[in-house]
Enzyme design. Sequence first.
Site, PDB file in Angstrom:
ATOM      1  N   HIS A   1     -32.829 -86.761  35.348  1.00  0.00           N
ATOM      2  CA  HIS A   1     -31.532 -86.531  35.362  1.00  0.00           C
ATOM      3  C   HIS A   1     -31.264 -85.142  35.267  1.00  0.00           C
ATOM      4  O   HIS A   1     -32.437 -84.309  34.715  1.00  0.00           O
ATOM      5  CB  HIS A   1     -30.793 -87.290  34.262  1.00  0.00           C
ATOM      6  CG  HIS A   1     -30.886 -88.731  34.103  1.00  0.00           C
ATOM      7  ND1 HIS A   1     -30.007 -89.408  32.954  1.00  0.00           N
ATOM      8  CD2 HIS A   1     -31.320 -89.686  34.982  1.00  0.00           C
ATOM      9  CE1 HIS A   1     -30.041 -90.803  33.314  1.00  0.00           C
ATOM     10  NE2 HIS A   1     -30.720 -90.806  34.433  1.00  0.00           N
TER      11      HIS A   1
ATOM     12  N   LEU B   1     -17.850-112.439  59.412  1.00  0.00           N
ATOM     13  CA  LEU B   1     -18.323-111.698  57.754  1.00  0.00           C
ATOM     14  C   LEU B   1     -17.237-110.757  57.391  1.00  0.00           C
ATOM     15  O   LEU B   1     -16.569-110.988  56.204  1.00  0.00           O
ATOM     16  CB  LEU B   1     -19.735-111.124  57.881  1.00  0.00           C
ATOM     17  CG  LEU B   1     -20.270-111.056  56.655  1.00  0.00           C
ATOM     18  CD1 LEU B   1     -20.469-112.290  55.836  1.00  0.00           C
ATOM     19  CD2 LEU B   1     -21.659-110.488  56.710  1.00  0.00           C
TER      20      LEU B   1
ATOM     21  N   GLY C   1     -20.011-108.348  62.273  1.00  0.00           N
ATOM     22  CA  GLY C   1     -19.023-109.185  63.170  1.00  0.00           C
ATOM     23  C   GLY C   1     -17.784-109.454  62.625  1.00  0.00           C
ATOM     24  O   GLY C   1     -17.830-109.181  61.377  1.00  0.00           O
ATOM     25  N   ALA C   2     -17.056-110.250  63.384  1.00  0.00           N
ATOM     26  CA  ALA C   2     -15.721-110.579  63.035  1.00  0.00           C
ATOM     27  C   ALA C   2     -15.686-111.552  61.825  1.00  0.00           C
ATOM     28  O   ALA C   2     -15.109-111.655  60.926  1.00  0.00           O
ATOM     29  CB  ALA C   2     -14.878-110.971  64.135  1.00  0.00           C
TER      30      ALA C   2
ATOM     31  N   ARG D   1     -23.716 -94.448  56.612  1.00  0.00           N
ATOM     32  CA  ARG D   1     -24.973 -95.201  56.123  1.00  0.00           C
ATOM     33  C   ARG D   1     -25.739 -94.328  54.929  1.00  0.00           C
ATOM     34  O   ARG D   1     -26.155 -94.955  53.880  1.00  0.00           O
ATOM     35  CB  ARG D   1     -25.736 -95.393  57.238  1.00  0.00           C
ATOM     36  CG  ARG D   1     -25.326 -96.626  58.050  1.00  0.00           C
ATOM     37  CD  ARG D   1     -26.440 -96.809  59.348  1.00  0.00           C
ATOM     38  NE  ARG D   1     -26.119 -97.674  60.170  1.00  0.00           N
ATOM     39  CZ  ARG D   1     -26.824 -98.065  61.274  1.00  0.00           C
ATOM     40  NH1 ARG D   1     -28.085 -97.463  61.517  1.00  0.00           N
ATOM     41  NH2 ARG D   1     -26.419 -98.973  62.090  1.00  0.00           N
TER      42      ARG D   1
ATOM     43  N   CYS E   1     -26.230 -88.985  29.227  1.00  0.00           N
ATOM     44  CA  CYS E   1     -26.355 -90.253  28.897  1.00  0.00           C
ATOM     45  C   CYS E   1     -27.044 -90.193  27.611  1.00  0.00           C
ATOM     46  O   CYS E   1     -27.895 -89.125  27.197  1.00  0.00           O
ATOM     47  CB  CYS E   1     -27.199 -91.063  29.949  1.00  0.00           C
ATOM     48  SG  CYS E   1     -29.052 -90.513  30.038  1.00  0.00           S
TER      49      CYS E   1
ATOM     50  N   CYS F   1     -30.739 -88.037  27.864  1.00  0.00           N
ATOM     51  CA  CYS F   1     -30.343 -86.770  28.040  1.00  0.00           C
ATOM     52  C   CYS F   1     -29.724 -86.084  26.572  1.00  0.00           C
ATOM     53  O   CYS F   1     -29.998 -84.966  26.340  1.00  0.00           O
ATOM     54  CB  CYS F   1     -29.329 -86.498  28.846  1.00  0.00           C
ATOM     55  SG  CYS F   1     -30.179 -86.832  30.747  1.00  0.00           S
TER      56      CYS F   1
ATOM     57  N   GLU G   1     -21.288-103.416  58.072  1.00  0.00           N
ATOM     58  CA  GLU G   1     -21.314-103.261  59.638  1.00  0.00           C
ATOM     59  C   GLU G   1     -21.531-104.713  60.341  1.00  0.00           C
ATOM     60  O   GLU G   1     -22.518-104.923  60.631  1.00  0.00           O
ATOM     61  CB  GLU G   1     -22.499-102.244  59.983  1.00  0.00           C
ATOM     62  CG  GLU G   1     -22.415-101.044  59.772  1.00  0.00           C
ATOM     63  CD  GLU G   1     -23.171 -99.919  60.418  1.00  0.00           C
ATOM     64  OE1 GLU G   1     -23.297 -99.915  61.542  1.00  0.00           O
ATOM     65  OE2 GLU G   1     -24.243 -99.391  59.664  1.00  0.00           O
TER      66      GLU G   1
ATOM     67  N   GLU H   1     -29.777 -82.942  33.679  1.00  0.00           N
ATOM     68  CA  GLU H   1     -29.932 -81.968  32.350  1.00  0.00           C
ATOM     69  C   GLU H   1     -31.565 -82.081  32.106  1.00  0.00           C
ATOM     70  O   GLU H   1     -31.994 -80.999  31.433  1.00  0.00           O
ATOM     71  CB  GLU H   1     -29.345 -83.026  30.970  1.00  0.00           C
ATOM     72  CG  GLU H   1     -27.899 -83.165  31.255  1.00  0.00           C
ATOM     73  CD  GLU H   1     -27.418 -84.638  31.830  1.00  0.00           C
ATOM     74  OE1 GLU H   1     -28.246 -84.770  32.927  1.00  0.00           O
ATOM     75  OE2 GLU H   1     -26.573 -85.209  31.621  1.00  0.00           O
TER      76      GLU H   1
HETATM   77  C1  AOF Z   1     -27.107 -88.184  33.151  1.00  0.00           C
HETATM   78  N1  AOF Z   1     -27.521 -87.316  33.935  1.00  0.00           N
HETATM   79  O1  AOF Z   1     -28.153 -86.774  36.057  1.00  0.00           O
HETATM   80  C2  AOF Z   1     -27.455 -89.025  35.768  1.00  0.00           C
HETATM   81  C3  AOF Z   1     -27.097 -90.155  34.678  1.00  0.00           C
HETATM   82  O2  AOF Z   1     -31.999 -95.474  34.877  1.00  0.00           O
HETATM   83  P1  AOF Z   1     -31.737 -94.344  34.482  1.00  0.00           P
HETATM   84  O3  AOF Z   1     -32.418 -94.058  33.238  1.00  0.00           O
HETATM   85  O4  AOF Z   1     -31.840 -93.160  35.505  1.00  0.00           O
HETATM   86  O5  AOF Z   1     -30.075 -94.299  33.994  1.00  0.00           O
HETATM   87  C4  AOF Z   1     -29.028 -94.191  35.286  1.00  0.00           C
HETATM   88  C5  AOF Z   1     -27.635 -94.162  34.510  1.00  0.00           C
HETATM   89  O6  AOF Z   1     -27.496 -92.846  33.731  1.00  0.00           O
HETATM   90  C6  AOF Z   1     -26.383 -94.215  35.560  1.00  0.00           C
HETATM   91  O7  AOF Z   1     -26.073 -95.399  35.537  1.00  0.00           O
HETATM   92  C7  AOF Z   1     -25.485 -93.308  34.956  1.00  0.00           C
HETATM   93  O8  AOF Z   1     -24.965 -94.160  34.016  1.00  0.00           O
HETATM   94  C8  AOF Z   1     -26.437 -92.275  34.120  1.00  0.00           C
HETATM   95  N2  AOF Z   1     -26.623 -91.100  35.256  1.00  0.00           N
HETATM   96  N3  AOF Z   1     -26.851 -89.563  33.487  1.00  0.00           N
HETATM   97  O9  AOF Z   1     -27.012 -88.077  32.115  1.00  0.00           O
HETATM   98  C9  AOF Z   1     -27.977 -87.459  35.343  1.00  0.00           C
HETATM   99  N4  AOF Z   1     -27.642 -89.320  36.935  1.00  0.00           N
HETATM  100 ZN    ZN Z   2     -29.423 -88.699  31.376  1.00  0.00          ZN
END
Ligand code: AOF
Ligand code: ZN
Length: 334
Positions: free
Chosen positions: A53, A274, A271-272, A186, A78, A87, A269, A55
């Site tokens: 993440h 789906l 056809g008609a 994409r 998180c 984090c 992406e 942080e």
């Molecule tokens: C953060 N900092 O840079 C991101 C967060 O599967 P994990 O452990 O990587 O957790 C994914 C979840 O964490 C994601 O669904 C979202 O809620 C959070 N993402 N959180 O503190 C980050 N990418």
């Molecule tokens: Zn996190």
Amino acid sequence: MAHQSDIYWLGVAAEQSLIPYTVKRNPRVGAVVVDKSGLAIAKGFHEGYGSAHAEQVVLEKLKGRAKGATLYVNLAPCNHVGKTPSCCVEIINRGIKRVVYSNADPNPLSQGNIEFLKANGVEVSHIKMPKKYENINLRWFKSFEMDRPFVTAKIALTLDGKINDGSSRKLRITGKDAEIEVHAIRNGCDAIVTGTGTVLADNPRLNVRFPRKLKQSNQPIRFIVGDREIPDDYLVKDESSQTQFCRKISPKIVLEELSKLDVRTVLLESGATLLTQFLNQDLVDELVIYMAPTAIGQGQAIVDGILQSVSNRTFNISSVGLVGNDLRFKVSFR
Ligand code: AOF
Ligand code: ZN
């Protein structure tokens, strides 16, 4: 208490989040740590599913030098141990004094994160992101609101509204510039959905190749819907990206299966047949339509049969542009 420079540093964090070319199945997150004298001492970003993440990235760069500093991040930190550590725990352990974030994390796993930081003596400010960066994770947030992936449908059609000439022959309707742009779209999606009919008719690769080919783990998942058998030498079965099959031709089941894979953004992406099913079940959130300045007089229309759910609705065209020699317009349903 908000400080005058908070908005500036949130912008810096947002710019960080935009650095990776692709971030799959997770939000774009950037962070910057600012010391007591107002200098940025570390910047970093999250690279997508399973990686550290934002942080964690900045705190790791600082080792023991984060004490008393302010951490700016566009998504609230998180507080769960998932594929990566919490984090919030790391922020507390490293002695960060203040956290400034712009968006709450809608993931139920993050509940209680802000309270936890505050209970451990961290000052927390929730400040709105400058308008320019507001929509960075828009589809990801909407996916949580709707409790299903956000669906963008891409359509290429002629001036007379045809998507093919009615034969089984593969027909390129739009030009090179539109093709390149579709690769960028994409790239911004976690999965590409199409039907077995389209695969058998066109033998598409359904991967990202422009401006560069992505490695397999960064490619959108190819998700093929339908009960027709796809021979092994078809391109969707190559090694370039992961491919999943779903025999049930039901948009709801397709989205449920994709949710199990943590997919939040889908590009349809197809056809008609789906596409019409998705539209009729109100499971398209945005249409990206490319219209080529050509007419073929005969062929298949963009929808198959009668459109029920959309016919009595006003379409909001959210943007219009010229891509090479084709017209591109977007219709937003949500
Ligand atoms: C953060 N900092 O840079 C991101 C967060 O599967 P994990 O452990 O990587 O957790 C994914 C979840 O964490 C994601 O669904 C979202 O809620 C959070 N993402 N959180 O503190 C980050 N990418
Ligand atoms: Zn996190």
